[in-house]
Design a protein around this motif. Structure first.
Motif, PDB file in Angstrom:
ATOM      1  N   UNK A  55     -18.244 -34.313   3.303  1.00 51.23           N
ATOM      2  CA  UNK A  55     -17.843 -33.263   4.235  1.00 51.23           C
ATOM      3  C   UNK A  55     -18.954 -32.229   4.197  1.00 51.23           C
ATOM      4  N   UNK A  56     -19.630 -32.069   5.343  1.00 53.91           N
ATOM      5  CA  UNK A  56     -20.840 -31.252   5.384  1.00 53.91           C
ATOM      6  C   UNK A  56     -20.676 -30.054   6.315  1.00 53.91           C
ATOM      7  N   UNK A  57     -21.477 -29.028   6.039  1.00 53.54           N
ATOM      8  CA  UNK A  57     -21.460 -27.824   6.876  1.00 53.54           C
ATOM      9  C   UNK A  57     -22.502 -27.943   7.985  1.00 53.54           C
ATOM     10  N   UNK A  58     -22.669 -26.887   8.743  1.00 51.60           N
ATOM     11  CA  UNK A  58     -23.602 -26.893   9.879  1.00 51.60           C
ATOM     12  C   UNK A  58     -25.054 -27.075   9.444  1.00 51.60           C
ATOM     13  N   UNK A  59     -25.363 -26.770   8.189  1.00 50.20           N
ATOM     14  CA  UNK A  59     -26.712 -26.966   7.657  1.00 50.20           C
ATOM     15  C   UNK A  59     -26.895 -28.358   7.055  1.00 50.20           C
ATOM     16  N   UNK A  60     -25.874 -29.208   7.208  1.00 47.78           N
ATOM     17  CA  UNK A  60     -25.844 -30.592   6.722  1.00 47.78           C
ATOM     18  C   UNK A  60     -25.794 -30.684   5.193  1.00 47.78           C
ATOM     19  N   UNK A  61     -25.316 -29.613   4.556  1.00 53.42           N
ATOM     20  CA  UNK A  61     -25.140 -29.599   3.104  1.00 53.42           C
ATOM     21  C   UNK A  61     -23.735 -30.072   2.759  1.00 53.42           C
ATOM     22  N   UNK A  62     -23.646 -30.927   1.775  1.00 52.69           N
ATOM     23  CA  UNK A  62     -22.353 -31.457   1.360  1.00 52.69           C
ATOM     24  C   UNK A  62     -21.597 -30.433   0.519  1.00 52.69           C
ATOM     25  N   UNK A  63     -20.352 -30.163   0.919  1.00 52.58           N
ATOM     26  CA  UNK A  63     -19.488 -29.263   0.146  1.00 52.58           C
ATOM     27  C   UNK A  63     -18.605 -30.055  -0.804  1.00 52.58           C
ATOM     28  N   UNK A  64     -18.225 -31.259  -0.387  1.00 56.51           N
ATOM     29  CA  UNK A  64     -17.495 -32.164  -1.264  1.00 56.51           C
ATOM     30  C   UNK A  64     -17.634 -33.582  -0.736  1.00 56.51           C
ATOM     31  N   UNK A  65     -17.413 -34.550  -1.643  1.00 56.19           N
ATOM     32  CA  UNK A  65     -17.497 -35.963  -1.257  1.00 56.19           C
ATOM     33  C   UNK A  65     -16.660 -36.795  -2.209  1.00 56.19           C
ATOM     34  N   UNK A  66     -16.397 -38.016  -1.791  1.00 58.24           N
ATOM     35  CA  UNK A  66     -15.705 -38.966  -2.649  1.00 58.24           C
ATOM     36  C   UNK A  66     -16.245 -40.367  -2.390  1.00 58.24           C
ATOM     37  N   UNK A  67     -16.052 -41.245  -3.379  1.00 59.14           N
ATOM     38  CA  UNK A  67     -16.420 -42.649  -3.246  1.00 59.14           C
ATOM     39  C   UNK A  67     -15.236 -43.380  -2.646  1.00 59.14           C
ATOM     40  N   UNK A  68     -15.477 -44.138  -1.596  1.00 58.37           N
ATOM     41  CA  UNK A  68     -14.392 -44.805  -0.886  1.00 58.37           C
ATOM     42  C   UNK A  68     -13.700 -45.873  -1.721  1.00 58.37           C
ATOM     43  N   UNK A  69     -14.434 -46.532  -2.599  1.00 56.50           N
ATOM     44  CA  UNK A  69     -13.850 -47.628  -3.371  1.00 56.50           C
ATOM     45  C   UNK A  69     -13.352 -47.200  -4.748  1.00 56.50           C
ATOM     46  N   UNK A  70     -13.458 -45.926  -5.059  1.00 55.07           N
ATOM     47  CA  UNK A  70     -13.072 -45.440  -6.377  1.00 55.07           C
ATOM     48  C   UNK A  70     -11.562 -45.219  -6.429  1.00 55.07           C
ATOM     49  N   UNK A  71     -10.927 -45.805  -7.410  1.00 50.86           N
ATOM     50  CA  UNK A  71      -9.478 -45.720  -7.519  1.00 50.86           C
ATOM     51  C   UNK A  71      -8.998 -44.514  -8.330  1.00 50.86           C
ATOM     52  N   UNK A  72      -9.929 -43.787  -8.971  1.00 53.41           N
ATOM     53  CA  UNK A  72      -9.511 -42.668  -9.813  1.00 53.41           C
ATOM     54  C   UNK A  72      -9.132 -41.433  -9.002  1.00 53.41           C
ATOM     55  N   UNK A  73      -9.454 -41.400  -7.727  1.00 54.89           N
ATOM     56  CA  UNK A  73      -9.050 -40.288  -6.870  1.00 54.89           C
ATOM     57  C   UNK A  73      -9.876 -39.022  -7.009  1.00 54.89           C
ATOM     58  N   UNK A  74     -11.013 -39.104  -7.692  1.00 53.96           N
ATOM     59  CA  UNK A  74     -11.845 -37.910  -7.842  1.00 53.96           C
ATOM     60  C   UNK A  74     -12.512 -37.543  -6.521  1.00 53.96           C
ATOM     61  N   UNK A  75     -12.559 -36.250  -6.248  1.00 54.49           N
ATOM     62  CA  UNK A  75     -13.330 -35.722  -5.143  1.00 54.49           C
ATOM     63  C   UNK A  75     -14.267 -34.683  -5.746  1.00 54.49           C
ATOM     64  N   UNK A  76     -15.542 -34.816  -5.477  1.00 56.08           N
ATOM     65  CA  UNK A  76     -16.577 -34.014  -6.109  1.00 56.08           C
ATOM     66  C   UNK A  76     -16.846 -32.774  -5.257  1.00 56.08           C
ATOM     67  N   UNK A  77     -16.580 -31.602  -5.829  1.00 58.22           N
ATOM     68  CA  UNK A  77     -16.655 -30.327  -5.117  1.00 58.22           C
ATOM     69  C   UNK A  77     -17.883 -29.555  -5.598  1.00 58.22           C
ATOM     70  N   UNK A  78     -18.631 -29.026  -4.654  1.00 57.58           N
ATOM     71  CA  UNK A  78     -19.851 -28.291  -4.962  1.00 57.58           C
ATOM     72  C   UNK A  78     -19.550 -27.084  -5.844  1.00 57.58           C
ATOM     73  N   UNK A  79     -20.174 -27.060  -7.004  1.00 56.53           N
ATOM     74  CA  UNK A  79     -19.931 -25.974  -7.953  1.00 56.53           C
ATOM     75  C   UNK A  79     -20.467 -24.643  -7.449  1.00 56.53           C
ATOM     76  N   UNK A  80     -21.710 -24.624  -7.025  1.00 56.39           N
ATOM     77  CA  UNK A  80     -22.354 -23.354  -6.664  1.00 56.39           C
ATOM     78  C   UNK A  80     -21.745 -22.691  -5.442  1.00 56.39           C
TER      79      UNK A  80
END
Length: 105
Positions: free
Chosen positions: A29-54
């Protein structure tokens, strides 16, 4: 207005209109500057979504004095309500991912 409502309003104002981009096995999921704010692996079963710390996590820690668990729980609500991402567990990612012409930086 309670703290949770203020934060959810801020998240929606700042990041409520991100663009979904699928690259390989990840969904970003990216902003207008094409920077990712969060992402997830489609095949990952653990349900983690990686959120930008900064850009998200650090702001909630410093401005709202929230701890890790509070941030994680609030982000679960926001991700479900705003992006229909259910059953995810927010975790931190540090760094910059720019979605360009098929490349990650």
């Amino acid at each position: 207005m309670n703290k949770e409502k203020i934060i959810l309003k801020w998240l929606n104002k700042e990041y409520g209109n991100l663009t979904k981009v699928v690259r390989d096995d990840r969904t970003f999921y990216i902003d207008k500057d094409r920077l990712s704010l969060f992402y997830y692996y489609q095949d990952q079963k653990n349900g983690y979504i990686y959120v930008n710390y900064n850009r998200i996590w650090l702001f909630l820690e410093s401005v709202f004095s929230m701890n890790h668990l509070e941030i994680s729980e609030l982000l679960k609500v926001w991700l479900e309500d705003t992006y229909n991402l259910r059953g995810v567990t927010p975790v931190i990612f540090v760094g910059t991912i720019i979605i360009g012409v098929g490349e990650y930086l």
